[in-house]
Motif scaffolding. Sequence first.
Motif, PDB file in Angstrom:
ATOM      1  N   SER A   1      61.236 -51.580  37.575  1.00  0.00           N
ATOM      2  CA  SER A   1      62.459 -50.796  37.744  1.00  0.00           C
ATOM      3  C   SER A   1      63.259 -50.785  36.452  1.00  0.00           C
ATOM      4  O   SER A   1      63.438 -51.830  35.813  1.00  0.00           O
TER       5      SER A   1
ATOM      6  N   GLY B   1      67.502 -48.046  37.880  1.00  0.00           N
ATOM      7  CA  GLY B   1      66.793 -48.155  39.157  1.00  0.00           C
ATOM      8  C   GLY B   1      65.562 -47.290  39.270  1.00  0.00           C
ATOM      9  O   GLY B   1      64.897 -47.291  40.321  1.00  0.00           O
TER      10      GLY B   1
ATOM     11  N   SER C   1      61.427 -49.796  49.314  1.00  0.00           N
ATOM     12  CA  SER C   1      62.174 -50.944  48.803  1.00  0.00           C
ATOM     13  C   SER C   1      63.254 -50.450  47.863  1.00  0.00           C
ATOM     14  O   SER C   1      63.231 -49.305  47.388  1.00  0.00           O
ATOM     15  N   GLY C   2      64.212 -51.324  47.575  1.00  0.00           N
ATOM     16  CA  GLY C   2      65.183 -51.047  46.545  1.00  0.00           C
ATOM     17  C   GLY C   2      64.611 -51.365  45.184  1.00  0.00           C
ATOM     18  O   GLY C   2      63.526 -51.954  45.066  1.00  0.00           O
ATOM     19  N   PRO C   3      65.323 -51.005  44.102  1.00  0.00           N
ATOM     20  CA  PRO C   3      64.803 -51.231  42.742  1.00  0.00           C
ATOM     21  C   PRO C   3      64.467 -52.685  42.456  1.00  0.00           C
ATOM     22  O   PRO C   3      63.475 -52.969  41.780  1.00  0.00           O
ATOM     23  N   GLU C   4      65.267 -53.634  42.938  1.00  0.00           N
ATOM     24  CA  GLU C   4      65.027 -55.030  42.614  1.00  0.00           C
ATOM     25  C   GLU C   4      63.752 -55.568  43.240  1.00  0.00           C
ATOM     26  O   GLU C   4      63.133 -56.495  42.710  1.00  0.00           O
TER      27      GLU C   4
ATOM     28  N   ARG D   1      61.073 -53.552  44.043  1.00  0.00           N
ATOM     29  CA  ARG D   1      59.991 -52.565  43.917  1.00  0.00           C
ATOM     30  C   ARG D   1      58.677 -53.289  43.654  1.00  0.00           C
ATOM     31  O   ARG D   1      58.593 -54.187  42.831  1.00  0.00           O
TER      32      ARG D   1
END
Length: 455
Positions: free
Chosen positions: A281, A285, A345-348, A350
């Motif tokens: 990421s 993001g 998922s979120g960027p953190e 991924r």
Amino acid sequence: MADLRDFTKTLPQAAQTYLENRRLDEVECIISDLPGIARGKAVPASKFARQQYFHLPDSIFYQTITGDWGEAADEDGFIEKDMILRPDMSTTSAAPWTADWTLQVIHDAFDRDGAPIPFSPRNVLRRVVEMYHKRGMKPVVAPEMEFFLVARNLDPAHAIKPMMGRSGRPAAARQAYSMTAVDEFGPVIDDIYDFAEAQGFEIDGITQEGGAGQLEINLRHGDPIKLADEVFYFKRLIREAALRHDCFATFMAKPIEDEPGSAMHIHHSILDIETGRNLFSGPQGGETDAFFHFIGGLQKHLPSAIAVLAPYVNSYRRYVKDHAAPINLAWGRDNRTTGIRVPLSGPESRRVENRMAGMDCNPYLGIAASLACGLLGIIKEDWPDKQFKGDAYAGEPDIPNVMGEALNVFEEASDLHEILGSEFCRVYNIVKRTEYEEFLQVISPWEREHLLLNV
């Protein structure tokens, strides 16, 4: 380690809790062979406290799954040289199914000069992880383990059948995610949880999968070596829990005809060692070049690694269209028909999920091979094909479909050999070819039924 009391005070907390107010009787000194079977010695606790290492012959890595031997010794010949096995005390874990108070400790293998044995599976994985570290990257994985609980099968000539559930009826198929189906195996699952707690393992969840008596256990993400250790341990504890309830746990890739196979899906992400940032990421993001190169590496190099991810002739029975297993290396977002999936998922968080590995693979080698393919993609800046949308099961296969072909591709994969280690690849290829030749000498019921009088 001369004093037993001093020795036990240094153990991981779960092991100390297990031994609280109890007398340690025995320590199992174990190491994984190529198939993932625990080899080693059981020694009295007092002796283990005094010893710094023990010996096993290097020939444990030349054995096939049948117990035969591949001619994989080095130039010294098949003299069964002693290896030096040293304990990794951070892996100390309870063996809660034993009659007395027993611990297990995973060991690492070295030669007489102190160099790591290159074909020891844990050393292979460590080699790959260190290659990431040298580039400032920290790989993180999360395995998913699928397996079947089946009726006791005492005659190999008989087909494997689902276990009898709590209701008195055989486990039913096509009940994915059913809580009622999970309840059918309640006593076995209770023991799995109890054993895992005693060993200090954190289960992220247990679900019913699509096969009759098929379950999935998810583990929390973490260090690849630690997670491979846990899968290695989990296979044993699940088998022991099943035996307590008059059934077998099997990690065969395809144990029952017309049922889905069992996979070890591997989720990957990569962190920057200095900052801890997810390298998949970007600052805003978005998906990075490293993210796409990792996928590109999986697409390009997984065909060469299939002999490691699918290590037996039975493994290839799992790769069948529309049977909940991928047949190609298409990649897609939130698409479980593709061989390479990017979960929501979120960027953190991924990550990239490799859905090709069978649950029958050695966890150290399966994770090592998957990470190696992704690393090659990053090093060589491989770009993936366009994202696939739709049903990838309808596509054409991208991978070898029989063991012999997979070994041919693996043998020629010089780039992969550089990451996994040429000596490991040499030994693995010889042992697996020996195993495959053993299989080819067996005549199956299908051949007798359809060829005996018809050809």
